[in-house]
Design an enzyme around this catalytic site. Structure first.
Site, short mmCIF file in Angstrom:
data_model
loop_
_atom_site.label_atom_id
_atom_site.label_comp_id
_atom_site.label_asym_id
_atom_site.label_seq_id
_atom_site.Cartn_x
_atom_site.Cartn_y
_atom_site.Cartn_z
N ASP A 93 0.86 -1.18 0.00
CA ASP A 93 0.00 0.00 0.00
C ASP A 93 0.90 1.23 0.00
O ASP A 93 2.05 1.18 0.41
CB ASP A 93 -0.89 -0.03 1.25
N SER A 94 0.36 2.35 -0.45
CA SER A 94 1.19 3.56 -0.59
C SER A 94 1.47 4.27 0.72
O SER A 94 2.36 5.09 0.82
CB SER A 94 0.49 4.55 -1.52
N GLY A 95 0.67 3.97 1.75
CA GLY A 95 0.80 4.66 3.03
C GLY A 95 -0.16 5.82 3.21
O GLY A 95 -0.28 6.37 4.31
N GLY A 96 -0.84 6.20 2.14
CA GLY A 96 -1.72 7.37 2.21
C GLY A 96 -2.85 7.21 3.21
O GLY A 96 -3.13 8.13 3.99
N PHE A 97 -3.50 6.05 3.24
CA PHE A 97 -4.62 5.86 4.15
C PHE A 97 -4.15 5.93 5.60
O PHE A 97 -4.81 6.53 6.46
CB PHE A 97 -5.29 4.51 3.89
N ASP A 147 -2.31 8.40 -2.78
CA ASP A 147 -3.60 9.06 -3.01
C ASP A 147 -4.08 9.68 -1.70
O ASP A 147 -3.50 9.44 -0.65
CB ASP A 147 -4.64 8.06 -3.53
N GLN A 194 -10.68 7.23 -6.91
CA GLN A 194 -11.32 7.87 -5.77
C GLN A 194 -12.63 8.53 -6.24
O GLN A 194 -13.04 8.36 -7.36
CB GLN A 194 -10.37 8.87 -5.12
N GLY A 221 -11.03 4.20 -1.07
CA GLY A 221 -11.96 5.08 -0.37
C GLY A 221 -13.28 4.44 -0.04
O GLY A 221 -14.26 5.14 0.28
N ASP A 271 -8.01 -7.23 -0.06
CA ASP A 271 -7.22 -7.36 1.16
C ASP A 271 -8.06 -6.86 2.31
O ASP A 271 -8.93 -6.01 2.13
CB ASP A 271 -5.93 -6.54 1.09
#
EC number: 2.4.2.29
Length: 378
Positions: A93-97, A147, A194, A221, A271
């Site tokens: 995952d990008s880490g954004g959440f 994102d 999104q 999202g 996931d």
């Protein structure tokens, strides 16, 4: 040159899709459920046992691994595959959440996000470029653009702002991915759709991302507390827009029912922390529904959870013993139930794949839901 990242459809049944993703670390059979290994570990499981359940891919997280032990340290130790002893595919995952949900005193602008660690208060910056750099250092096979995940409910103007920012970050993420040689290494980068719960914004996001050269596309999202009907409606909106020849990943989903309904709408990857978190809290997912091992009804039950299961934890231990472990707080209880749950999720995915290949997905879906409703053998 490493074999390039690829995806091919093997069968369809209605909108349900059976396929294969090829990565530098093997083939991922789709539809696929990816156990969550946030910190380089699927909590309470050995990686060999995760593999034995049938999992082809696990998920790691940029935010957590950049804080501990650090992406540069993992790279120096041979990358996340070697570090964690997982030799199959890894998606990060990008880490954004996590920045949005965990970090303290965060500040976001066009460049990226600056934030204080939820662990020790140290300051960090996460930009689209840095997120991809970290994922490259980790050596993940499937990477995600950075994102912004806008919390729902939110005003449409706020949802649109976040969606447009995510589109601009998608372009920057792609440039960085290519600059780091991701395609030449056989890795893939996914764009993230999104738009919250606003259909017109989801359409714009899906169309704009589809015009960019991503190896796959994610729907982000969602699964953040909205009703299932809203989630499924948003999938219905983007399904006809997203490229047919690329994998689709619904992020953070979910329950077995969420998964089977989303497969019916063309989703290929999932996931969720649910099976591992539930296992640590005494809950088992099985082919006949959920079992809560905190309940006294299991205290004198000599039966295994499921005598037909290939998973030793479900087949070889009595319900009474697992109840005892849960009630006394023994770590083995959490380990066994996590194993049961991850194995059940993989068994469900194999059943889904087989049903799509046989052209009987709708029958399988109906039979599976009926068994959950009956609670047979429970």
């Amino acid at each position: 040159m490493t074999q390039p990242f690829s995806f091919r459809l093997l069968a369809t049944d209605g909108r349900a899709r059976r396929g294969e993703i090829v990565t530098p670390h093997g083939v991922v059979r789709t539809p696929a459920f990816m156990p969550v290994g946030t910190l380089g570990t699927v909590k309470a499981m050995f990686m060999d046992d995760v593999k034995a359940t049938g999992a082809d891919v696990v998920l790691g997280n940029t935010y957590h691994l950049m804080l501990r032990p650090g992406a540069e340290r993992v790279a120096a130790l041979g990358g996340l595959h070697k570090f964690s002893t997982w030799d199959k595919t890894i998606l990060t995952d990008s880490g954004g959440f996590q920045v949005m949900s965990l970090a303290q005193l965060r500040k976001m602008d066009e460049r990226g996000v600056t934030f204080q660690s939820h662990i020790d208060g140290s300051r960090h910056e996460l930009t689209p470029e840095r997120s991809i750099e970290i994922q490259g250092l980790l050596g993940s096979d499937i990477q995600m653009q950075l994102d912004e995940c806008v919390r729902l409910p939110a005003e449409p103007k706020e949802v649109e702002r976040g969606m447009q920012l995510s589109l601009r970050w998608a372009e920057r993420s792609r440039r960085q991915f290519e600059a780091m040689g991701g395609p030449e290494k056989g890795q893939g980068l996914y764009g993230i759709v999104q738009g919250g719960d606003v259909p017109s914004l989801r359409e714009v996001s899906a169309r704009e991302l589809s015009a960019m050269p991503f190896e796959g596309y994610s729907v982000g999202g969602l699964a953040v507390g909205e009703p299932q009907a809203v989630m499924l409606k948003m999938i219905d909106v983007v399904d006809p827009i997203l490229p047919r020849d690329k994998p689709r990943y619904l992020m953070g989903v979910g329950t077995p029912d969420d998964i089977i309904e989303s497969v019916a709408r063309g989703i290929d990857q999932f996931d969720c922390v649910m099976p591992t978190r539930a296992g640590r809290h005494g809950l088992a997912y099985t082919r006949f529904g959920k079992l809560n091992f905190k309940n006294a009804r299991h205290m004198d039950d000599p039966r295994p959870i499921d005598p037909t299961s290939d998973c030793p934890a479900a087949r070889d231990y009595s319900r009474a013993y697992i109840h005892h472990l849960v009630r006394t707080g023994e770590a083995l209880g959490a380990m066994l139930l996590t194993w049961v749950n991850v194995a059940y999720y993989q068994s469900l995915m194999q059943g889904i794949r087989d049903a799509i290949e046989a052209g009987r997905f709708e029958e399988f879906k109906a039979e599976t839901k009926a068994a959950w409703a009956r609670g047979e053998n429970g």
